[in-house]
Design a protein around this motif. Structure first.
Motif, PDB file in Angstrom:
ATOM      1  N   VAL A 437       1.852  -1.531  -2.388  1.00  0.00           N
ATOM      2  CA  VAL A 437       2.513  -2.007  -3.599  1.00  0.00           C
ATOM      3  C   VAL A 437       1.795  -1.463  -4.829  1.00  0.00           C
ATOM      4  CG1 VAL A 437       3.273  -4.035  -4.895  1.00  0.00           C
ATOM      5  CG2 VAL A 437       3.196  -4.114  -2.392  1.00  0.00           C
ATOM      6  N   TYR A 438       2.551  -0.870  -5.735  1.00  0.00           N
ATOM      7  CA  TYR A 438       2.053  -0.398  -7.025  1.00  0.00           C
ATOM      8  C   TYR A 438       2.793  -1.165  -8.119  1.00  0.00           C
ATOM      9  CZ  TYR A 438       0.462   3.498  -4.126  1.00  0.00           C
ATOM     10  OH  TYR A 438      -0.112   4.261  -3.146  1.00  0.00           O
ATOM     11  N   THR A 439       2.050  -1.648  -9.117  1.00  0.00           N
ATOM     12  CA  THR A 439       2.656  -2.495 -10.141  1.00  0.00           C
ATOM     13  C   THR A 439       2.155  -2.101 -11.528  1.00  0.00           C
ATOM     14  OG1 THR A 439       2.697  -4.332  -8.561  1.00  0.00           O
ATOM     15  CG2 THR A 439       3.078  -4.877 -10.868  1.00  0.00           C
ATOM     16  N   THR A 441       2.503  -3.834 -15.309  1.00  0.00           N
ATOM     17  CA  THR A 441       2.955  -5.043 -15.984  1.00  0.00           C
ATOM     18  C   THR A 441       2.861  -4.899 -17.496  1.00  0.00           C
ATOM     19  OG1 THR A 441       0.736  -5.975 -15.782  1.00  0.00           O
ATOM     20  CG2 THR A 441       2.326  -6.535 -14.054  1.00  0.00           C
ATOM     21  N   GLN A 458       9.192  -9.805  -2.273  1.00  0.00           N
ATOM     22  CA  GLN A 458       8.222  -9.508  -3.317  1.00  0.00           C
ATOM     23  C   GLN A 458       8.482 -10.441  -4.497  1.00  0.00           C
ATOM     24  OE1 GLN A 458       5.653  -7.161  -3.621  1.00  0.00           O
ATOM     25  NE2 GLN A 458       5.924  -6.617  -1.455  1.00  0.00           N
ATOM     26  N   LEU A 460       8.249 -10.248  -8.428  1.00  0.00           N
ATOM     27  CA  LEU A 460       8.114  -9.248  -9.486  1.00  0.00           C
ATOM     28  C   LEU A 460       7.661  -9.923 -10.774  1.00  0.00           C
ATOM     29  CD1 LEU A 460      11.451  -7.247  -8.948  1.00  0.00           C
ATOM     30  CD2 LEU A 460       9.252  -7.003  -7.749  1.00  0.00           C
ATOM     31  N   SER A 464       8.295  -5.759 -15.588  1.00  0.00           N
ATOM     32  CA  SER A 464       7.383  -4.986 -14.755  1.00  0.00           C
ATOM     33  C   SER A 464       8.106  -3.887 -13.994  1.00  0.00           C
ATOM     34  CB  SER A 464       6.682  -5.907 -13.754  1.00  0.00           C
ATOM     35  OG  SER A 464       7.628  -6.460 -12.840  1.00  0.00           O
ATOM     36  N   THR A 466       7.603  -2.087 -10.208  1.00  0.00           N
ATOM     37  CA  THR A 466       6.939  -2.257  -8.921  1.00  0.00           C
ATOM     38  C   THR A 466       7.471  -1.212  -7.952  1.00  0.00           C
ATOM     39  OG1 THR A 466       6.684  -4.642  -9.249  1.00  0.00           O
ATOM     40  CG2 THR A 466       6.505  -3.815  -6.990  1.00  0.00           C
ATOM     41  N   THR A 467       6.572  -0.490  -7.302  1.00  0.00           N
ATOM     42  CA  THR A 467       6.959   0.461  -6.260  1.00  0.00           C
ATOM     43  C   THR A 467       6.391   0.004  -4.924  1.00  0.00           C
ATOM     44  OG1 THR A 467       7.195   2.395  -7.683  1.00  0.00           O
ATOM     45  CG2 THR A 467       6.662   2.811  -5.394  1.00  0.00           C
TER      46      THR A 467
END
Length: 669
Positions: A437-439, A441, A458, A460, A464, A466-467
């Motif tokens: 997970v990449y985030t 914000t 997930q 979120l 944001s 998120t990948t």
């Protein structure tokens, strides 16, 4: 030096189109709102090109070509850099690095630019000076770049926004030609293309178009026989390799601005339709300038960048280039709790504004920079976009499947105040339970990464990106995917054909994309399928999958979009013309002929988008309910009758092509 670009902005707000996917479950008290995301690996879209993530760089920028900027762009996955900077392209002379009437910073010559491009691992796209230059000057530049220096500069634009040269009223683009109309520009493009390809036949030449739905799209200028796009494509289309669009959507609020990427599908569909009709051959599409109207330096800009690039790339645009690298602040405001300087640059210019507020240190990345960095984490060259959708209008979803079998999903939460609990479902793909997970914000200065979380749920954060990077639950043996299909249509049928899979297969399956859901239209052992019972005047996107004798199924083919039309013959004939267009509305004229119809009659059509609305009409009684427009009259149709209307539109204006008279589908005349 701070350089600000004039923008022409007079387009109405677009409606939001919601995706049709199952409704979310009930929300427990105190729990975040729930949303459902569907990822459909059977619904293939365009492949990610190696030129996809681009930026603009300009000769007024003293940081052009520096190691600091090049390294920041390399880290962000930037693959294309455009030079010498928007409207400067029509005043810039490369041989002496001058731009009469504008400012050129020291050390920003072409060789310095190319040094930065190479350090970043990108490739250039260069604007040849049409406004104050000559074909010979452009040809000399090609020869210097590719023969003398061996830079291999592939993509060359002929001028910048030449429709802004005063021909339609607004005048911001330098153009010294006596004739500033589209026919003169198109003839100039042919001369430039011939001279530049004589210097290096491998170069790709691009012509400037207006973006569908944006000024001056649809307007026929004084003395012209057609719109800018119609004229340029008809004359220059056989001589160029791609077209150039710019897109600066309007919006008074961040929420409004973040609805605008929903226009992209229609925008690119119309651009391709014009290319087909007027150029008569396929041409690439480059969107070489874009930016958001609200939150240029803050989280709305990051969300807009990720959403806009994803939407354009999945529609097959081969490069999207943010405006720009450094530009300087214009006005300080607070957006979602963060300071915004109204600076359209990705990186801080460290300027101080009149009210005493100063930007952060030079080259500090603004939020949209991280939007691009997240995009390069999500979608890599060679990946294939697949369809994804959400049942919540504040959640956007995009997905790519990778050659190694992994799947990546980009989730955008456009709610500035509330997180979302998202449930993810998959079609045509079974992920392992865990995910990377990449985030990014709101207010963050980096992208966080964690080898945690679930592929199926997930939460979120507000505002944001998120990948999720997912692995398949089990290795799958897949036959090669078929090639891109083509189609011929009637009013109610489509015959779809495709290149055979390079390996033996038992059968092919044809699917229609319906939001994030695929509907199987049929299967066959051959490479052609005819389907019926389609809706006249309707657009469909289809994919073909191959299945081998063991039951293994391929990835989806590239997509093909087809549109049903009207019957070849009917007891009635209708002709619709756009009689006067002002890029946010138009006067439509309809000529109806039917020798078989007497007495009162009713003509009906349906707008192709939710952004179109009839406001008034004449020579009949007009009404609109939903997207359906009706006019009734008793005028004789034996030799034809004329009715007309005024309509507003916000965004791409796709004209209807299916008309019924007293319930009978008419042919088009």
């Amino acid at each position: 030096m701070t350089v600000r670009r004039l923008r022409w902005a007079a387009w109405p707000v677009a409606a939001v189109l919601a995706l049709a996917v199952p409704a979310p479950g009930a929300v427990a008290a105190g729990a975040p709102p729930e949303a459902t995301v569907t990822v459909n690996a059977r619904a293939g879209l365009a492949a990610v090109p190696d030129t996809g993530i681009g930026v603009n760089h300009a000769v007024w920028d003293s940081q052009l070509g520096t190691d600091t900027v090049a390294d920041l762009y390399h880290a962000a996955g930037v693959r294309t850099m455009r030079y010498p900077g928007g409207s400067y392209g029509d005043i810039y002379h490369w041989k002496d690095n001058t731009a009469p009437g504008g400012y050129v910073a020291p050390g920003t010559d072409f060789d310095t630019f190319m040094g930065g491009v190479r350090r970043a691992g990108a490739q250039p796209i260069v604007i040849a000076n049409y406004g104050t230059g000559t074909p010979q000057e452009a040809a000399d530049w090609v020869r210097y770049a590719n023969v003398t220096k061996g830079y291999g500069v592939k993509y060359w634009e002929i001028g910048n926004e030449l429709y802004g040269n005063g021909h339609y009223g607004a005048n911001w683009e330098a153009d010294n030609h006596a004739d500033k109309g589209p026919a003169a520009y198109a003839a100039g493009v042919v001369a430039y293309a011939d001279a530049m390809k004589a210097a290096d036949p491998s170069v790709k030449i691009g012509a400037v178009l207006t973006t569908p739905g944006n000024w001056p799209d649809g307007i026929v200028g004084t003395g012209d026989t057609g719109t800018w796009n119609q004229t340029v494509l008809s004359i220059a289309g056989p001589h160029v390799d791609f077209v150039i669009l710019h897109w600066y959507p309007t919006g008074a609020t961040a929420a409004e601005a973040l609805t605008k990427p929903e226009q992209v599908d229609d925008m690119i569909y119309l651009a391709r339709d014009e290319i087909t009709r007027y150029a008569g051959r396929p041409l690439g599409i480059a969107l070489t300038e874009t930016n958001t109207p609200v939150g240029m330096d803050t989280q709305p800009g990051a969300l807009f960048a990720a959403e806009t690039y994803s939407s354009l790339l999945e529609n097959g645009v081969f490069t999207v280039d943010w405006w720009d690298t450094h530009n300087g602040g214009t006005a300080v405001s607070t957006v979602a709790g963060q300071t915004d300087y109204g600076d359209s640059g990705l990186l801080s210019s460290a300027t101080c504004l009149a009210d005493g507020a100063c930007e952060p240190a030079l080259n500090t990345p603004f939020a949209p920079y991280y939007g691009l960095r997240m995009l390069s984490t999500f979608a890599r060259p060679g990946d294939q976009f697949v369809r994804a959708g959400a049942d919540d209008p504040l959640i956007d979803a995009h997905a790519v499947r990778r050659p190694d079998g992994n799947l990546a999903v980009l989730l955008v939460n456009k709610d500035p105040a509330a997180e979302r609990a998202v449930t993810l479902g998959y079609a045509g793909y079974t992920p392992a339970a865990g995910s990377q997970v990449y985030t990014f914000t709101n207010g963050a200065t980096s992208i966080s990464a964690a080898a945690a979380g679930s592929a199926f749920s997930q939460t979120l954060p507000p505002y944001s990106l998120t990948t999720l990077v997912l692995h398949p639950a089990a290795a799958a043996a897949r036959p090669p995917a078929p090639g891109q299909p083509t189609a011929t249509t009637t009013d109610r049928t489509a015959t779809i054909s495709w290149p055979a899979s390079p390996a033996p297969v038992a059968k092919y399956e044809v699917y229609r994309q319906n939001g994030a859901v695929s509907e199987e239209w049929g299967e066959t052992a051959s490479t052609t399928l005819t389907v019926g019972n389609l809706v006249p005047g309707t657009r469909y996107t289809v994919n073909v999958l191959a299945r081998d004798a063991a039951g293994n199924v391929s990835w989806a083919s590239p997509p093909s979009t087809l549109t049903t039309g009207a019957p070849v013959s009917s007891s009635c004939t209708v002709r619709l013309t756009d009689q006067n267009d002002w890029a946010s509305g138009f006067v439509g004229g309809i000529h109806v002929v039917s020798a078989a119809t007497t007495g009162d009659w009713t003509l009906t059509f349906t707008w192709p988008t939710a952004r179109q609305h009839m406001t008034s009409g004449w020579n009949g009684t007009w009404s609109q309910e939903g997207a359906t427009v009706t006019v009734t009259s008793s005028a004789s149709l034996a030799s034809g009758a004329d009715v007309g209307f005024v309509a507003d539109y916000g965004g791409p204006n796709i004209l209807p092509t299916a008309f019924t008279l007293n319930g009978t589908l008419c042919s088009l005349g």
